[in-house]
Write an enzyme that holds these catalytic residues in place. Structure first.
Site, PDB file in Angstrom:
ATOM      1  N   GLU A   1      -6.151  -3.136  -0.906  1.00 37.23           N
ATOM      2  CA  GLU A   1      -6.621  -4.287  -0.121  1.00 37.23           C
ATOM      3  C   GLU A   1      -7.838  -4.968  -0.748  1.00 37.23           C
ATOM      4  O   GLU A   1      -8.237  -6.038  -0.322  1.00 37.23           O
ATOM      5  CB  GLU A   1      -6.996  -3.835   1.298  1.00 37.23           C
ATOM      6  CG  GLU A   1      -5.830  -3.443   2.178  1.00 37.23           C
ATOM      7  CD  GLU A   1      -5.426  -1.973   2.031  1.00 37.23           C
ATOM      8  OE1 GLU A   1      -5.702  -1.379   0.971  1.00 37.23           O
ATOM      9  OE2 GLU A   1      -4.828  -1.425   2.979  1.00 37.23           O
TER      10      GLU A   1
ATOM     11  N   THR B   1       0.864  -1.189   0.000  1.00 37.59           N
ATOM     12  CA  THR B   1       0.000   0.000   0.000  1.00 37.59           C
ATOM     13  C   THR B   1       0.892   1.228   0.000  1.00 37.59           C
ATOM     14  O   THR B   1       2.037   1.188   0.464  1.00 37.59           O
ATOM     15  CB  THR B   1      -0.882   0.055   1.263  1.00 37.59           C
ATOM     16  OG1 THR B   1      -0.018   0.099   2.396  1.00 37.59           O
ATOM     17  CG2 THR B   1      -1.785  -1.147   1.378  1.00 37.59           C
TER      18      THR B   1
ATOM     19  N   LYS C   1     -14.264  17.543  11.837  1.00 43.98           N
ATOM     20  CA  LYS C   1     -15.179  17.395  12.975  1.00 43.98           C
ATOM     21  C   LYS C   1     -15.388  18.764  13.605  1.00 43.98           C
ATOM     22  O   LYS C   1     -14.569  19.247  14.381  1.00 43.98           O
ATOM     23  CB  LYS C   1     -14.615  16.394  13.979  1.00 43.98           C
ATOM     24  CG  LYS C   1     -14.452  15.027  13.365  1.00 43.98           C
ATOM     25  CD  LYS C   1     -13.678  14.061  14.242  1.00 43.98           C
ATOM     26  CE  LYS C   1     -13.239  12.859  13.431  1.00 43.98           C
ATOM     27  NZ  LYS C   1     -11.891  12.957  12.867  1.00 43.98           N
TER      28      LYS C   1
ATOM     29  N   TRP D   1     -20.000  16.323  11.530  1.00 44.78           N
ATOM     30  CA  TRP D   1     -19.001  16.046  10.509  1.00 44.78           C
ATOM     31  C   TRP D   1     -19.249  16.907   9.272  1.00 44.78           C
ATOM     32  O   TRP D   1     -20.376  16.992   8.782  1.00 44.78           O
ATOM     33  CB  TRP D   1     -19.062  14.572  10.080  1.00 44.78           C
ATOM     34  CG  TRP D   1     -18.418  13.639  11.064  1.00 44.78           C
ATOM     35  CD1 TRP D   1     -17.828  13.993  12.244  1.00 44.78           C
ATOM     36  CD2 TRP D   1     -18.294  12.229  10.961  1.00 44.78           C
ATOM     37  NE1 TRP D   1     -17.346  12.890  12.881  1.00 44.78           N
ATOM     38  CE2 TRP D   1     -17.617  11.788  12.117  1.00 44.78           C
ATOM     39  CE3 TRP D   1     -18.679  11.285  10.016  1.00 44.78           C
ATOM     40  CZ2 TRP D   1     -17.329  10.441  12.344  1.00 44.78           C
ATOM     41  CZ3 TRP D   1     -18.394   9.951  10.243  1.00 44.78           C
ATOM     42  CH2 TRP D   1     -17.716   9.531  11.396  1.00 44.78           C
TER      43      TRP D   1
HETATM   44  P1  AMP Z   1      -5.044   2.776  -2.670  1.00 43.54           P
HETATM   45  O1  AMP Z   1      -4.971   1.592  -1.796  1.00 43.54           O
HETATM   46  O2  AMP Z   1      -3.769   3.547  -2.779  1.00 43.54           O
HETATM   47  O3  AMP Z   1      -5.597   2.416  -4.005  1.00 43.54           O
HETATM   48  O4  AMP Z   1      -6.070   3.817  -2.010  1.00 43.54           O
HETATM   49  C1  AMP Z   1      -7.390   3.427  -1.706  1.00 43.54           C
HETATM   50  C2  AMP Z   1      -8.178   4.610  -1.248  1.00 43.54           C
HETATM   51  O5  AMP Z   1      -8.395   5.535  -2.315  1.00 43.54           O
HETATM   52  C3  AMP Z   1      -9.567   4.272  -0.775  1.00 43.54           C
HETATM   53  O6  AMP Z   1      -9.579   3.772   0.537  1.00 43.54           O
HETATM   54  C4  AMP Z   1     -10.281   5.607  -0.902  1.00 43.54           C
HETATM   55  O7  AMP Z   1     -10.007   6.449   0.198  1.00 43.54           O
HETATM   56  C5  AMP Z   1      -9.638   6.208  -2.130  1.00 43.54           C
HETATM   57  N1  AMP Z   1     -10.522   5.997  -3.291  1.00 43.54           N
HETATM   58  C6  AMP Z   1     -10.438   5.058  -4.235  1.00 43.54           C
HETATM   59  N2  AMP Z   1     -11.407   5.209  -5.152  1.00 43.54           N
HETATM   60  C7  AMP Z   1     -12.147   6.266  -4.778  1.00 43.54           C
HETATM   61  C8  AMP Z   1     -13.313   6.927  -5.303  1.00 43.54           C
HETATM   62  N3  AMP Z   1     -13.883   6.544  -6.434  1.00 43.54           N
HETATM   63  N4  AMP Z   1     -13.803   7.973  -4.606  1.00 43.54           N
HETATM   64  C9  AMP Z   1     -13.220   8.388  -3.466  1.00 43.54           C
HETATM   65  N5  AMP Z   1     -12.123   7.828  -2.940  1.00 43.54           N
HETATM   66  C10 AMP Z   1     -11.592   6.773  -3.572  1.00 43.54           C
END
Ligand code: AMP
Length: 555
Positions: free
Chosen positions: A335, A191, A448, A453
């Site tokens: 994940e 990640t 917050k 929120w």
């Molecule tokens: P990563 O593991 O680097 O792909 O990041 C995943 C995170 O990206 C998710 O937990 C979200 O917070 C954000 N994310 C992915 N797709 C979207 C989406 N369509 N809208 C908003 N946030 C997103």
């Protein structure tokens, strides 16, 4: 009673064999730098990819002594050779480890050592990035170089350096792929970890196989061999959203941009190669949109665009709709393999004003991904489209733990996994009764204010709908009276006339933002800082504010 059905392991080798025979004529096209004499875009059929994947597997086993669980890393752009590695490495029983070339050098070094990668396949153009790290990559015994780029910086390396083409040349084009346990590790991806050490997610053959079938469902990306998919989302980021595997199942042609990710070559690629589908994060699309607005091209082939990775601003969706490219919004994370939800509106709203609202949600959960919402006190919240809580998911392509080294138990930190094994996504949002997810924030980004929120994403989307605003990020900053309040950081377009009072009034009038949620702190920035995978890096903005580094106006 036992079923009477056959039990054939769900293996990457089966996807490879299927794609390279049944869809042998489909193609992977890799963009090249015509200007520097690299020639025309480079085309390779799925059949050839199959042959060369077998040759690569032979070379890895016979020449580089790769066996069983050994990790083979790739530091590569999206291109045909990377697709070959995608299939050869897991199919032979080893583990593909894709390295994110945008990570800071110390993190890359940490990750390679943590994964104990023995072989590293690198694109020649990335040698300048790799060479200074190599002395620290003590587990790496072999470096295999593919594609153009000066090899000189690798001279004197302790690891043995090989040429990809020479290494695979003349080897058999068939490989007796082993019948593996489908639960075995196939690929490893860390990640992007903005806090703490990166965490390794290990996909199994089974999870990749099932995820690929989901990607191919009509309610997901639903592509066929009549399509060509421009895969901009990097292969080093969550398996390019599973597209290389999914396309091999259905014969979708792949158009790979290699290192040409800037708006101008992307626009050229679309005009010349006429893809029907493309997948990328919003920042790429913002850049492309600006280019297409400045210099219109024939992009009529591209009718389907998948946007995910961060929220798609409504203004961006509308702009692409006007160009005839229909945006489909999707949500996921490393994940979750990553496809968690895809925003295909339900039948009864098609053609009604409600359709657009559905398209703006993060999307609907497919069969195979279960979801639940947890409130601040740990309580379960209803899926009523209103109650906002942290999203938790479970399913066959969702991580249940993180890799923690070969001899250690997998990690299950309490902030990432519930006691009953669900993944805590760290995303906050609502779920409608018909299963559509709307994210309002990251748990750590939500503002917050006085016990309520405020969604930073909602404010950002409303701001980015203003014609003078190129980009906007909103972060929580400490406030004596309310605990936290929003700080609006705005990137203005060239020649923009709007001032903060106008923007604030716009948020209330056009954005429908409640008065108590309107930011009183405003600042103009040159660009929104981005993470290694192109997401807004709000941590940097919060730090700049704390350091007194931003020129903030209070309204
Ligand atoms: P990563 O593991 O680097 O792909 O990041 C995943 C995170 O990206 C998710 O937990 C979200 O917070 C954000 N994310 C992915 N797709 C979207 C989406 N369509 N809208 C908003 N946030 C997103």
């Amino acid at each position: 009673m036992q079923s009477t059905m056959q039990d054939v392991p769900l293996l990457i080798s089966r996807i490879l064999t299927h794609g390279s025979t049944i869809h042998g004529a489909s193609q992977v096209t890799t963009w090249t730098d015509g200007a520097s004499g690299e020639g025309e875009p480079h085309r390779r059929s799925f059949a050839e990819i199959g042959d060369r994947a077998a040759q690569l597997a032979h070379a890895l086993r016979d020449e580089l002594a790769i066996a069983d669980d050994d990790r083979v890393a790739t530091l590569m752009w999206n291109n045909a050779e990377h697709v070959e590695a995608y299939f050869a490495i897991p199919a032979m029983g080893a583990v593909l480890h894709t390295l994110n070339l945008r990570l800071p050098p110390e993190q890359l070094t940490w990750i390679v050592r943590h994964a104990a990668d023995r072989v590293l396949i690198v694109n020649g153009s990335l040698i300048p990035l790799l060479a200074p790290l190599l002395p620290h990559l003590t587990t790496v015994e072999h470096v295999v170089v593919s594609g153009p780029g000066d090899r000189a910086p690798l001279a004197g390396a302790t690891a043995r350096v090989h040429e990809y083409e020479e290494l695979i040349a003349g080897r058999p084009t068939a490989y007796d792929w082993p019948e593996l346990d489908e639960r075995q590790a196939a690929a490893l991806c860390y990640t992007s970890g903005t806090t703490g050490d990166p965490k390794g997610v290990v996909y199994s053959h089974r999870s990749i196989y099932l995820h690929s079938m989901q990607v191919n469902m009509a309610q997901s990306m639903g592509l066929t061999d009549q399509d060509t998919s421009l895969i901009v989302v990097p292969q080093f980021h969550v398996n390019a959203w599973g597209l290389p595997h999914a396309t091999f199942m259905t014969g979708v042609n792949m158009l790979m941009p290699d290192r040409f990710l800037q708006p101008v070559p992307l626009a050229e690629m679309i005009e010349r190669e006429r893809p029907t589908h493309a997948a990328a994060v919003p920042t790429i699309w913002q850049g492309l949109l600006a280019e297409l607005t400045a210099r219109p091209r024939d992009v009529t082939s591209l009718t389907q665009v998948t946007i995910g990775g961060s929220a798609c601003p409504p203004a961006l969706m509308e702009a692409f709709d006007r160009l005839g490219m229909r945006v489909c919004h999707a949500w996921g994370m490393t994940e979750t393999s990553p496809l968690g939800t895809v925003a295909r509106p339900p039948a009864h709203v098609i053609g009604t004003p409600e359709e657009f609202a559905y398209r703006l949600t993060q999307g609907r959960f497919p069969a195979g991904v279960e979801a639940r919402l947890t409130g601040p006190g740990g309580e379960r919240l209803p899926h009523d489209g209103e109650s906002a809580g942290e999203l938790e998911v479970r399913g066959n392509w969702i991580a249940g733990a993180y890799y923690n080294g070969p001899d250690a138990e997998p990690l299950r930190p309490a902030d990432k996994f519930s006691p009953d094994g669900w993944l805590k996504t760290g995303d906050v949002g609502t779920i409608s009764p018909d299963g559509f997810l709307t994210l309002t924030d990251r748990a750590k980004d939500v503002i917050k204010s006085g016990g309520e929120w405020i969604s930073s994403v909602e404010l950002e989307n409303a701001l980015m709908a203003h014609p003078d605003v190129a980009e906007a990020a909103v972060v929580a900053v400490p406030d004596d009276k309310w605990g936290e309040r929003p700080l609006a950081t705005v990137v203005l377009r060239e020649g923009a006339a709007a001032d903060f009072t106008t923007l604030r009034a716009f948020l209330a009038a056009e954005g429908g933002i409640a008065k108590w949620q309107l930011p009183e702190r405003w600042t103009v920035i040159e660009s929104v800082p981005k993470t290694s995978v192109g997401k807004f890096d709000k941590k940097v903005l919060r730090r700049r504010y704390a350091d007194g580094d931003l020129d903030v106006t209070r309204l």
